[in-house]
Write an enzyme that holds these catalytic residues in place. Structure first.
Site, short mmCIF file in Angstrom:
data_model
loop_
_atom_site.label_atom_id
_atom_site.label_comp_id
_atom_site.label_asym_id
_atom_site.label_seq_id
_atom_site.Cartn_x
_atom_site.Cartn_y
_atom_site.Cartn_z
N HIS A 224 -5.41 -10.16 -4.76
CA HIS A 224 -4.20 -10.57 -3.80
C HIS A 224 -3.02 -11.04 -5.05
O HIS A 224 -1.94 -11.25 -4.60
CB HIS A 224 -4.46 -11.77 -2.89
N ASP B 131 0.63 -1.22 0.07
CA ASP B 131 -0.04 0.02 0.08
C ASP B 131 0.86 1.30 0.01
O ASP B 131 0.32 2.48 -0.25
CB ASP B 131 -1.02 0.12 1.20
N MET C 22 -5.78 -3.04 -4.94
CA MET C 22 -5.78 -2.84 -3.50
C MET C 22 -5.12 -1.35 -3.09
O MET C 22 -4.64 -0.58 -3.73
CB MET C 22 -4.97 -4.01 -2.97
N GLU D 117 -9.36 0.35 -4.06
CA GLU D 117 -10.58 -0.50 -3.27
C GLU D 117 -11.23 0.43 -2.13
O GLU D 117 -12.12 0.37 -1.84
CB GLU D 117 -9.63 -1.82 -2.70
O1 F6P Z 1 -2.33 -4.02 3.51
C1 F6P Z 1 -2.03 -4.54 2.49
C2 F6P Z 1 -3.70 -5.49 2.02
O2 F6P Z 1 -3.18 -6.01 0.90
C3 F6P Z 1 -4.55 -4.13 1.45
O3 F6P Z 1 -4.03 -3.40 0.33
C4 F6P Z 1 -5.78 -4.60 1.36
O4 F6P Z 1 -6.97 -3.85 1.79
C5 F6P Z 1 -5.68 -5.86 2.62
O5 F6P Z 1 -4.13 -6.19 2.83
C6 F6P Z 1 -6.57 -7.15 2.40
O6 F6P Z 1 -6.19 -7.94 3.61
P1 F6P Z 1 -6.40 -9.60 3.75
O7 F6P Z 1 -5.10 -10.33 3.01
O8 F6P Z 1 -6.59 -9.88 4.88
O9 F6P Z 1 -7.54 -10.07 2.94
#
Ligand code: F6P
Length: 342
Positions: free
Chosen positions: A272, A127, A169, A222
């Site tokens: 992801h 991020d 993300m 997001e």
């Molecule tokens: O902080 C990194 C991140 O990938 C964010 O961009 C996203 O909102 C969050 O983590 C997603 O988290 P998780 O893997 O727990 O769904």
């Protein structure tokens, strides 16, 4: 010294490069023992650790993810969590802890630091929203993955005269959307820092198509938010650090764009994918330099600090500076991106 190490929070490309650097210099040059705690703070709470050596970090540089595992665990969420952490470190005769994480994981490290634990922080997150460092490793890899995807979506958008919405993300900051939108030649970029009006967006797309374009690419972070009263969004679950689970704005936008403009719209949520796989060369170098700086700080007895990138220099800053506030996209950068909208 016996030095503990953990990776906490969302994983990202480059974590293994930090682990490798800490072990190669920490054990290889300084002769310290490096103990890896599994699954972030959970491993410290449950005393789950593994001894790391030069052999266990061989070949890690190009490998994504983290060999230590990670989790979103907040020891301060449970009554005696911090106490449990300190007793594990005492039982394992740990002299200092290298904590690799984002704002939540480093926030815990900072609190433990003020409770007397010797900590050194290493900033990581795709991020790029951690303060006191120009960049975090993982960000450039995420931007490259998103840009490659946007390049590909251009050809199918053009072939079908469609509007492609790409959701990326970034939690409550728009760094990934802004950088990949700029690099990928997006026609619209939506970020949390700039609340949007769906009507304006649709007008912009309509004018663009009236000027002869037969397709458009819209990149949405997001965490992007509509201006009050212009469009409803659903909210997700809350994690151990009080964060709302984000995701889904892309599909909402595609529906609204199609309904309001009549242009066929499709959505791609990269999710992801942005966190997976091998780190770019840039992220491998930053992660490696951060790892070396972190073990040097421990060896020199400097604690309560976070390593950081200032320009091309790797420096040490007070860990509280890193977690004090979210680093958001500055207006100047977004203005530059806006030159190319519509
Ligand atoms: O902080 C990194 C991140 O990938 C964010 O961009 C996203 O909102 C969050 O983590 C997603 O988290 P998780 O893997 O727990 O769904």
């Amino acid at each position: 010294m016996r030095i503990g190490m953990l990776t906490g929070g969302g994983d990202c490309p480059g974590l293994n490069a930090v682990i490798r650097a800490v072990v190669r210099k920490g054990e290889g040059e300084y002769g310290h023992t490096i103990v890896g705690y599994r699954h972030g703070w959970r491993g410290v709470l449950e005393a789950q650790s593994v001894d790391l050596s030069e052999n266990s970090v061989r070949g890690l540089l190009p490998r994504g993810g983290t060999i230590l595992g990670t989790s979103r665990t907040n020891p301060y969420k449970t009554n005696d969590g911090a106490q449990k952490v300190m007793s594990t470190l005492k039982r394992d005769r740990i002299d200092a802890l290298i904590v690799i994480g984002g704002e939540d994981t480093l926030g815990v490290a900072q609190r433990l630091g003020s409770d007397g634990v010797r900590v050194v922080g290493v900033p990581k997150t795709i991020d790029n929203d951690l303060s006191a460092t120009d960049f975090t490793f993982g960000f450039h890899t995420a931007v490259q993955i998103a840009t490659d995807a946007i390049d590909r979506l251009h050809t199918t958008a053009e072939s079908h005269d469609r509007v492609m919405v790409v959701e990326v993300m970034g939690r409550h900051a728009g760094w990934i959307a802004t950088y990949s939108g700029l690099a990928g030649g997006a026609d619209i970029i939506l970020i949390p820092e700039e609340p949007f009006d769906i009507e304006e967006i649709c007008d912009r797309l309509t004018h663009r198509h009236q000027r002869g374009a037969n397709f458009s690419i819209a990149v949405a972070a997001e965490g992007a938010v509509p201006k009050e009263g212009t469009m409803e969004l659903q909210t997700g679950e809350i994690d151990e650090f009080g964060h709302v689970r984000l995701g889904g704005i892309g599909a909402r936008l595609a529906d609204e764009i199609e309904r309001r403009t009549g242009f066929e719209a499709r959505v791609t949520a990269l999710g992801h994918v942005l966190r997976g796989g091998t780190p770019t060369a840039y992220d491998r170098v930053i992660a490696t330099r951060f790892g070396v700086e972190a073990i040097d700080a421990v060896h020199e007895g400097e604690f309560g600090v976070m390593v950081a990138l200032h320009g091309t220099n790797v420096v040490r800053v007070p860990i509280e500076d890193g977690v004090a506030q979210l680093k958001t996209v500055d207006g100047r950068l977004f203005e530059t991106a806006a030159v190319f909208f519509g």
